[in-house]
Design a protein around this motif. Structure first.
Motif, mmCIF file in Angstrom:
data_model
loop_
_atom_site.group_PDB
_atom_site.id
_atom_site.type_symbol
_atom_site.label_atom_id
_atom_site.label_comp_id
_atom_site.label_asym_id
_atom_site.label_seq_id
_atom_site.Cartn_x
_atom_site.Cartn_y
_atom_site.Cartn_z
ATOM 1 N N ALA A 98 0.831 -1.206 0.000
ATOM 2 C CA ALA A 98 0.000 0.000 0.000
ATOM 3 C C ALA A 98 0.864 1.254 0.000
ATOM 4 C CB ALA A 98 -0.937 -0.015 1.209
ATOM 5 N N ALA A 151 -5.940 -5.570 -3.046
ATOM 6 C CA ALA A 151 -6.121 -5.021 -1.703
ATOM 7 C C ALA A 151 -5.095 -3.925 -1.430
ATOM 8 C CB ALA A 151 -6.004 -6.127 -0.662
ATOM 9 N N ALA A 152 -3.847 -4.140 -1.881
ATOM 10 C CA ALA A 152 -2.806 -3.116 -1.718
ATOM 11 C C ALA A 152 -3.152 -1.865 -2.521
ATOM 12 C CB ALA A 152 -1.462 -3.678 -2.155
ATOM 13 N N ASP A 155 -5.853 -0.043 -0.469
ATOM 14 C CA ASP A 155 -5.262 0.566 0.724
ATOM 15 C C ASP A 155 -4.335 1.723 0.353
ATOM 16 O OD1 ASP A 155 -6.600 -1.312 2.186
ATOM 17 O OD2 ASP A 155 -4.871 -2.649 2.423
ATOM 18 N N ALA A 158 -6.394 4.790 -0.462
ATOM 19 C CA ALA A 158 -6.899 5.390 0.778
ATOM 20 C C ALA A 158 -5.784 6.085 1.548
ATOM 21 C CB ALA A 158 -7.548 4.314 1.651
ATOM 22 N N LEU A 159 -4.578 5.524 1.493
ATOM 23 C CA LEU A 159 -3.440 6.127 2.187
ATOM 24 C C LEU A 159 -3.020 7.435 1.534
ATOM 25 C CD1 LEU A 159 -1.378 5.682 4.477
ATOM 26 C CD2 LEU A 159 0.060 4.463 2.820
ATOM 27 N N THR A 167 -13.613 1.718 0.521
ATOM 28 C CA THR A 167 -13.541 0.508 -0.282
ATOM 29 C C THR A 167 -14.832 -0.286 -0.151
ATOM 30 O OG1 THR A 167 -11.142 0.413 0.031
ATOM 31 C CG2 THR A 167 -12.239 -1.590 -0.733
#
Length: 440
Positions: A98, A151-152, A155, A158-159, A167
């Motif tokens: 991420a 998923a990374a 994330d 979002a980071l 999500t």
């Protein structure tokens, strides 16, 4: 600049084995004491032109890496040119964390950008409502760990945009997210960048170096040793060096320390018949103006006009040298066409150097019709510091804008195939070269 001293002290890498004490590898400081140098040091002492294999075997030295890192950091902190705020597409192809995704997607500002391209991901915006967007993102090459990489991606997004991304779903096939604020703007602008060019399709180094030329830095702006060193380095790898306005001493003619591009400029400094007698000569450049000092041309303060420089330029020691604002005997395209015709009597290519200013496209069309082989678009960056600061700062226009305008004007008039475009203006890194070449 003191921090770049290590780069000048590094031993050159030629892709071949040399005696570690060979004279060609010793710096000036190491030559102070000749005691202890063996006979082997005097073998292969000349810096001859390198073979294609030797050029291709180059190695990027630690000193140059430090120079690149410092240059990028300074430009990021204090951008001063258009190319400083331009970036290559982001690439998430091989990223699996991420943090890496956030760093790559966080490189771009959503303000003022018409599009943001990312390699390795496809995004489709499903709906808009009250500044919020719902989008689906999918990695183009997810691999066997597709679910983890998606998923990374979620994330990381979002980071990079805290509090703006929610999500909805993550699977091996992609992610669904809802975004607001700058994250929504990013997804709206997001486009897929083309795939990377396969390495075997990239030209070898010896082909690339032959497409490069040094900036036109005259003997006067540079001391004679530096002026010849630039020519020597360019000639070793098959590139072209430019004598600059003011010419050069005739002693390097016919050697690797002579410039293969000789420049004519407004003041006609240093112009003599010997220009055409140099066996190194391949191009003559007619300098209409200079981007870093638009309309003024060469400028050398009186203290820099030493006896040897005055002799090379046909001037008087201690008297300032400044080219007339316009090309002093070129008032029309017809005059320029006559000068190009005369230059071609030397059986060489002719370059016309123009300033990247408004209307350069119209001028370039005339230059192409006048028979020039190259058009050199000079930008507002560069210069050797020989002129006053007031002549260098906050003047002129970006070279990239000029190249784009010239290209469009030539295409519109069916002349693009007649000339080769060249661009000059403080190209210090490979990224600078790529940015300018991509402008057309």
């Amino acid at each position: 600049m003191r921090g770049f001293g290590d780069m000048a002290e590094e031993r050159p890498e030629f892709g071949r084995k040399d005696d570690p004490d060979a004279l060609r590898l010793l710096t000036l400081g190491q030559l102070d004491d000749a005691f202890g140098i063996t006979d082997a040091a005097y073998r292969n002492t000349g810096y001859d032109a390198l073979s294609d294999a030797e050029i291709d075997a180059f190695r990027i030295t630690p000193g140059y890496r430090a120079f690149l890192r410092t240059t990028h950091e300074e430009r990021s902190r204090r951008p001063s040119a258009i190319r400083d705020v331009l970036a290559l597409p982001a690439d998430v192809t091989g990223l699996r964390t991420a943090r890496d995704v956030a760093r790559e997607l966080g490189r771009f500002s959503t303000t003022g950008n018409a599009s943001i391209t990312v390699r390795g991901v496809v995004a489709s915006v499903a709906e808009h409502s009250g500044g919020t967007v719902t989008a689906r993102l999918r990695l183009t090459s997810p691999g066997p760990d597709a679910a983890e990489r998606h998923a990374a991606l979620a994330d990381g997004l979002a980071l990079a945009h805290p509090g703006e991304v929610e999500t909805l779903d993550v699977s091996a096939d992609g992610i669904d997210v809802t975004a607001a604020g700058s994250a929504a703007q990013l997804l709206t602008l997001l486009g897929t960048a083309p795939d990377s060019v396969p390495l075997d399709e990239v030209q070898p180094a010896h082909r690339i170096t032959r497409a490069l030329a040094s900036g036109a830095m005259s003997h006067g702006a540079l001391v004679a040793t530096a002026h010849e060193a630039v020519a020597h380095g360019a000639n070793m790898v098959g590139a072209l060096s430019n004598s600059g306005e003011g010419g050069e001493h005739h002693s390097p003619y016919g050697t690797l320390r002579g410039s293969r591009i000789k420049q004519f400029a407004s003041g006609r400094f240093g112009i003599w018949a010997g220009y055409l007698a140099d066996p190194m000569l391949q191009e003559l450049e007619i300098k209409i103006g200079q981007g870093a000092k638009p309309g003024e041309g060469g400028q050398l303060p009186a203290p820099k006009v030493t006896v040897d420089i005055a002799a090379a330029r046909g001037g008087t020691p201690g008297i300032e040298l400044v080219s007339p604002p316009p090309h002093h005997d070129t008032y029309s395209i017809e005059d320029l066409a006559q000068l190009i015709h005369d230059c071609k009597a030397a059986r060489v290519r002719v370059v016309v150097k123009l300033v990247s200013s408004e209307g350069i496209g119209t001028i370039a069309v005339g230059v192409a019709k006048a028979g020039a082989d190259f058009i050199n678009v000079a930008g507002n960056t560069g210069g050797t510091g020989a002129a006053a600061v007031t002549s260098l700062k906050y003047a002129g226009r970006s070279a990239e804008i000029g190249v784009a305008e010239v290209h469009q004007a030539l295409v519109a008039n069916g002349l693009r195939q007649k000339v080769v475009l060249r661009c000059s203006g403080a190209h210090q890194t490979g990224g600078d070269v790529f940015t300018s070449s991509s402008a057309s």
